[in-house]
Design a protein around this motif. Structure first.
Motif, mmCIF file in Angstrom:
data_model
loop_
_atom_site.group_PDB
_atom_site.id
_atom_site.type_symbol
_atom_site.label_atom_id
_atom_site.label_comp_id
_atom_site.label_asym_id
_atom_site.label_seq_id
_atom_site.Cartn_x
_atom_site.Cartn_y
_atom_site.Cartn_z
ATOM 1 N N THR A 50 0.836 -1.198 0.000
ATOM 2 C CA THR A 50 0.000 0.000 0.000
ATOM 3 C C THR A 50 0.874 1.251 0.000
ATOM 4 O O THR A 50 2.073 1.191 0.260
ATOM 5 C CB THR A 50 -0.922 0.015 1.233
ATOM 6 O OG1 THR A 50 -0.107 0.006 2.421
ATOM 7 C CG2 THR A 50 -1.822 -1.212 1.241
ATOM 8 N N ARG A 51 0.255 2.381 -0.244
ATOM 9 C CA ARG A 51 1.022 3.618 -0.356
ATOM 10 C C ARG A 51 1.708 4.000 0.956
ATOM 11 O O ARG A 51 2.692 4.755 0.957
ATOM 12 C CB ARG A 51 0.145 4.766 -0.873
ATOM 13 C CG ARG A 51 -0.977 5.193 0.046
ATOM 14 C CD ARG A 51 -1.822 6.318 -0.570
ATOM 15 N NE ARG A 51 -1.029 7.510 -0.780
ATOM 16 C CZ ARG A 51 -0.934 8.155 -1.947
ATOM 17 N NH1 ARG A 51 -1.579 7.719 -3.001
ATOM 18 N NH2 ARG A 51 -0.215 9.251 -2.039
ATOM 19 N N ASN A 52 1.207 3.508 2.087
ATOM 20 C CA ASN A 52 1.838 3.816 3.369
ATOM 21 C C ASN A 52 2.917 2.803 3.752
ATOM 22 O O ASN A 52 3.542 2.921 4.803
ATOM 23 C CB ASN A 52 0.780 3.871 4.476
ATOM 24 C CG ASN A 52 0.226 2.489 4.808
ATOM 25 O OD1 ASN A 52 -0.037 1.708 3.887
ATOM 26 N ND2 ASN A 52 0.045 2.189 6.075
ATOM 27 N N GLY A 53 3.121 1.769 2.901
ATOM 28 C CA GLY A 53 4.202 0.833 3.143
ATOM 29 C C GLY A 53 3.824 -0.460 3.834
ATOM 30 O O GLY A 53 4.698 -1.261 4.174
ATOM 31 N N PHE B 260 -1.887 -15.346 1.933
ATOM 32 C CA PHE B 260 -1.053 -14.163 2.173
ATOM 33 C C PHE B 260 -1.322 -13.606 3.563
ATOM 34 O O PHE B 260 -2.350 -13.888 4.184
ATOM 35 C CB PHE B 260 -1.354 -13.073 1.134
ATOM 36 C CG PHE B 260 -1.172 -13.530 -0.288
ATOM 37 C CD1 PHE B 260 0.080 -13.501 -0.892
ATOM 38 C CD2 PHE B 260 -2.247 -13.998 -1.028
ATOM 39 C CE1 PHE B 260 0.257 -13.930 -2.184
ATOM 40 C CE2 PHE B 260 -2.082 -14.431 -2.337
ATOM 41 C CZ PHE B 260 -0.821 -14.402 -2.916
ATOM 42 N N ASP B 261 -0.383 -12.793 4.053
ATOM 43 C CA ASP B 261 -0.611 -11.998 5.247
ATOM 44 C C ASP B 261 -0.056 -10.601 5.018
ATOM 45 O O ASP B 261 0.575 -10.331 3.988
ATOM 46 C CB ASP B 261 -0.030 -12.651 6.509
ATOM 47 C CG ASP B 261 1.480 -12.897 6.454
ATOM 48 O OD1 ASP B 261 2.180 -12.171 5.711
ATOM 49 O OD2 ASP B 261 1.966 -13.810 7.143
ATOM 50 N N VAL B 262 -0.314 -9.710 5.949
ATOM 51 C CA VAL B 262 0.104 -8.312 5.808
ATOM 52 C C VAL B 262 1.094 -7.962 6.908
ATOM 53 O O VAL B 262 0.822 -8.156 8.096
ATOM 54 C CB VAL B 262 -1.102 -7.355 5.860
ATOM 55 C CG1 VAL B 262 -0.624 -5.900 5.840
ATOM 56 C CG2 VAL B 262 -2.042 -7.622 4.685
ATOM 57 N N THR B 263 2.246 -7.460 6.511
ATOM 58 C CA THR B 263 3.262 -6.971 7.440
ATOM 59 C C THR B 263 3.130 -5.457 7.546
ATOM 60 O O THR B 263 3.263 -4.755 6.536
ATOM 61 C CB THR B 263 4.673 -7.335 6.953
ATOM 62 O OG1 THR B 263 4.804 -8.759 6.907
ATOM 63 C CG2 THR B 263 5.735 -6.756 7.872
ATOM 64 N N PRO B 264 2.835 -4.927 8.729
ATOM 65 C CA PRO B 264 2.694 -3.479 8.876
ATOM 66 C C PRO B 264 3.980 -2.740 8.534
ATOM 67 O O PRO B 264 5.090 -3.250 8.755
ATOM 68 C CB PRO B 264 2.341 -3.300 10.359
ATOM 69 C CG PRO B 264 1.833 -4.631 10.802
ATOM 70 C CD PRO B 264 2.587 -5.640 9.992
#
Length: 346
Positions: free
Chosen positions: A242-245, A316-320
């Motif tokens: 995403t645009r925030n990384g 999949f998972d999401v890494t902050p």
């Protein structure tokens, strides 16, 4: 990259100009086989059934899928995009490539649509190679810096397959490793097996083709190695950032990032710009593909989880962004907070 010593791409257009060939990743590392795609349905199946894998390669295959459709029906672009777009929901490169093809075909005469589509699909592939090569040039500095401060090989941990098999050539997370190897820097790669599809075996096969030292490990071994200071840095790829990384990547990436933060190991993400979703500001909004439980239930055709037991299989998972040290792009390496500014999107 190299296949039995010969330089090849993961997707190629045959000499007839109307047949697309892809390396069948389902058969690796035990057999090298190429699959011919002659229809848009072939391309959709290759994406959905994971004959090909990796966000950039999914995008390239989808682009050629549109071209294959127009070779049969000059008015078939819309149907082709619907068919291809429904194959896998998470990798943003898929929708990006379909958008690129739609834009390239706007206003093109019916008689020229197939030719235009094949040409633009080829451009998408060439651009991907250039992007990945640039990621390698920028990312190798991270490995070079570690090598300059210590003796022995630089130990890099990676997850899933983000090499040339996941792109058209070079790869994303593996591109800096290939570049370091070419520069003569001693590198050793810890390769997560990446259950349940074992994409780590693809990474190991790639590295072996290039003569790069590597060791395959169980997915849960990464934290142990970091704790014992046997990992110098982590580099992973991304299916959507995403645009925030925030980084969406193969399931298990988040756990590696948590361990890296605890043990003060730099955690980098190799992200080509087509993998960045500028419309999203939070990873929580990324759709997570849920694949068939049979991928977990069966191992090489043998049932290891009884039918009476439920199986969940998020892909999949999401890494902050807070867990990401830096994002390696074709424009340079930046902190997640600076990603949008790097591409003029702030």
């Amino acid at each position: 990259m190299k296949v039995d010593g010969t330089w090849r791409r993961a997707i190629e257009l045959a000499q007839d100009g109307r047949t697309v060939r892809v390396l069948d990743q389902r058969r690796l590392p035990y057999e090298i086989a190429w699959v011919a795609l002659t229809t848009v349905e072939d391309a959709a199946i290759a994406i959905r059934d994971m004959t090909i894998r990796g966000a950039p390669l999914i995008g390239a295959t989808a682009a050629y899928g549109v071209a294959l459709a127009l070779a049969v029906d000059p008015d078939g672009a819309e149907r082709a995009c619907e068919l291809l777009g429904a194959t896998r929901p998470t990798a943003i490169n898929l929708r990006w490539a379909l958008g690129e093809m739609t834009a390239a075909l706007a206003g093109v005469a019916r008689s020229e649509r197939a030719t235009t589509a094949f040409a633009h699909a080829a451009k998408i592939c060439d651009d991907d190679v250039a992007i990945c090569e640039a990621i390698g040039r920028h990312g190798v500095g991270l490995i070079r810096d570690v090598a300059s401060r210590r003796s022995g090989p630089v130990h890099v941990l990676t997850h899933c397959n983000a090499g040339w098999l996941a792109t058209v050539d070079w790869g994303t997370a593996l591109a800096p490793i290939y570049r370091a190897h070419e520069e003569g820097i001693a590198v050793h790669v810890w390769v997560d097996e990446t259950r349940p599809r074992n994409q780590g075996l693809l990474t190991a096969w790639e590295l072996a083709q290039h003569g790069i030292a590597h060791t395959v490990i169980a997915d849960n071994a990464g934290g142990h190695l970091m704790q014992r200071h046997e990992v110098d840095l982590c580099i992973v790829g991304t299916d959507r950032t995403t645009r925030n990384g925030d980084v969406c990547n193969k399931i298990g990436t988040y756990l590696k990032a948590l361990a890296a933060r605890e043990d003060r190991i730099p955690f980098y993400v190799a992200a080509p710009s087509p993998s960045i979703d500028w419309t999203l500001t939070s990873g929580a909004d990324i759709p997570i593909e849920e694949r068939s439980g049979d991928e977990v239930r069966f191992v090489r055709g043998v049932e290891v989880v009884p039918a009476s037991t439920r199986v969940a299989n998020p892909a999949f998972d999401v890494t902050p962004a807070a867990l990401v040290t830096g994002i390696i792009t074709e424009r340079g390496v930046v902190a997640p907070a600076a990603l949008a500014a790097l591409f003029g999107r702030s």
